[in-house]
Design an enzyme around this catalytic site. Sequence first.
Site, short mmCIF file in Angstrom:
data_model
loop_
_atom_site.label_atom_id
_atom_site.label_comp_id
_atom_site.label_asym_id
_atom_site.label_seq_id
_atom_site.Cartn_x
_atom_site.Cartn_y
_atom_site.Cartn_z
N ASP A 14 0.81 -1.22 0.00
CA ASP A 14 0.00 0.00 0.00
C ASP A 14 0.84 1.26 0.00
O ASP A 14 0.64 2.18 0.83
CB ASP A 14 -0.93 0.02 1.21
CG ASP A 14 -1.72 -1.27 1.37
OD1 ASP A 14 -2.07 -1.88 0.35
OD2 ASP A 14 -1.99 -1.67 2.53
N GLU A 183 -11.05 0.58 -4.24
CA GLU A 183 -10.31 1.02 -3.06
C GLU A 183 -9.13 1.87 -3.49
O GLU A 183 -8.93 2.14 -4.67
CB GLU A 183 -9.82 -0.20 -2.26
CG GLU A 183 -8.96 -1.16 -3.07
CD GLU A 183 -8.65 -2.46 -2.34
OE1 GLU A 183 -8.91 -2.56 -1.13
OE2 GLU A 183 -8.14 -3.39 -3.00
#
Length: 496
Positions: A14, A183
């Site tokens: 991430d 997302e």
Amino acid sequence: MSLPNPLLSGFHPDPSVLRVGDDFYLATSTFEYLPGIPIFHSRDFVTWTQIGNVVTRLGQLDVERVPTAGGAWAPTLRHRDGVFHLVVTDAFGRGTLHFSASDPAGPWSAGTVLHGIDGIDPDLAWDEDGTAYLTFSGLGVNPVLPTFMQHRGLLQARVDLSAGRALEEPRSIWSGGGGQFPEAPHLYRIGEWWYLVIAEGGTERGHSVSVARATTPEGPFETAPGNPLLTARGTNRPVQNTGHGDLVLGPNNEWLLVLLGVRPRSMTRAFSALGRETFVSRVTWGDDGWPAFEPVPLAPRPGGVAWREEFDADLGPEWMAVRRFPSAIASAGGGSLVVRADGATLDDLAPAFLGRRQQHQTARIRIAIDVSRGIGGLALRYDERFHYSVVAGGGRVVARGRIPDFESRAEQAIDGDRVELEIASRRPEGDPFEARTSDVVELAVVAGGERTVLATLDGRYLSSETTESFAGRVIGVVALEGEVSVDWFDYAGSDE
């Protein structure tokens, strides 16, 4: 310019990247590990140095009580008017948080809860008049709300960062091209357009990057032709699961996309031992104003890496413990690392374990340990359900492989209380068609100059696909009884 891939190897998922002048900063997720949310710095986008962590003291995150895979999810790192900002989800803990600092190396603020926001993967952007927009993925992670574990697409709200609250009810803006789990939204003003870069398809093999744009930060957003613009799904590319990207203007004013991916191995490339890592892709812009992303190449750094930690000073920012800070169980300095047991084992949520990421697919880690005052050794951990270890004490060495509903054990008697312990990860031997695993893990002891392998275990059981973990392999020292003292920690790794 030649860029390495992975950019940050091992458990670094991430990624969010930021440019300030000629300096680049990068943050990644850490879940239940502390200290949390590492900050890396580079001037050339090739050499990255960890300069600190955002979460360095109690109260900033609530990971002490979150379930496995909760905690620090998907930070976004930004800079405005001389202040560094980071927004992140403390999943199943405090909620959506805003941290700030004048120096990215820290210290960072205590973390302000953004009330009225229930979701993950928050992004922070400002318009021309200074209005702050928080764009996020609407997966509810607050167990007390009726939206818990419901996904409501991509949402956005104007926020007051000082007051810690949303200024409006979050509204739906755009949720991609129909892939599951939209997302990781990131919103940018580039030229006359506001671009929204997102991930969809899930963070596994279907992961991808899609783009939309609008003339205002609130939309309406139009979809890029040909979305998703980047994915490895259905391909034989060596880097899979590519997604969760963040744009940055790199060195020489070349646009780059920093994103996560995995390096799977086995006959069907089914197992990724190191978990999700940080990669980079080059970006070009068409005459129509839409970006194009190059497929993510595999370009490991040449040669091997070898280092030895002799614990002459305090621990560096790379060392992590599980659900507590290293200082709660360990101390370093004067040529040794002491780890203190507290009754927990590797099967528990908070073991007396201190480690660093395994960053190479071929690696050998060895420690010199004194167990005269306890029992402990070396462990390779994914979580409390999946771990391998080799520990000494009480006149014996025990090698243990632990996965749900199964345990493998082997032991050997030893003389004395000082011993070298080793965990090695290597490619499986033989025909690649038969290599149905990520790697082979050896648990060994070195006594009297002689290396003895006590157990040879299948590495696929410590891979992200088998464990279904968001993290990756962390290897380090564990204490099971009393306290153990480590003279040195030796790491050698290679991806060639």
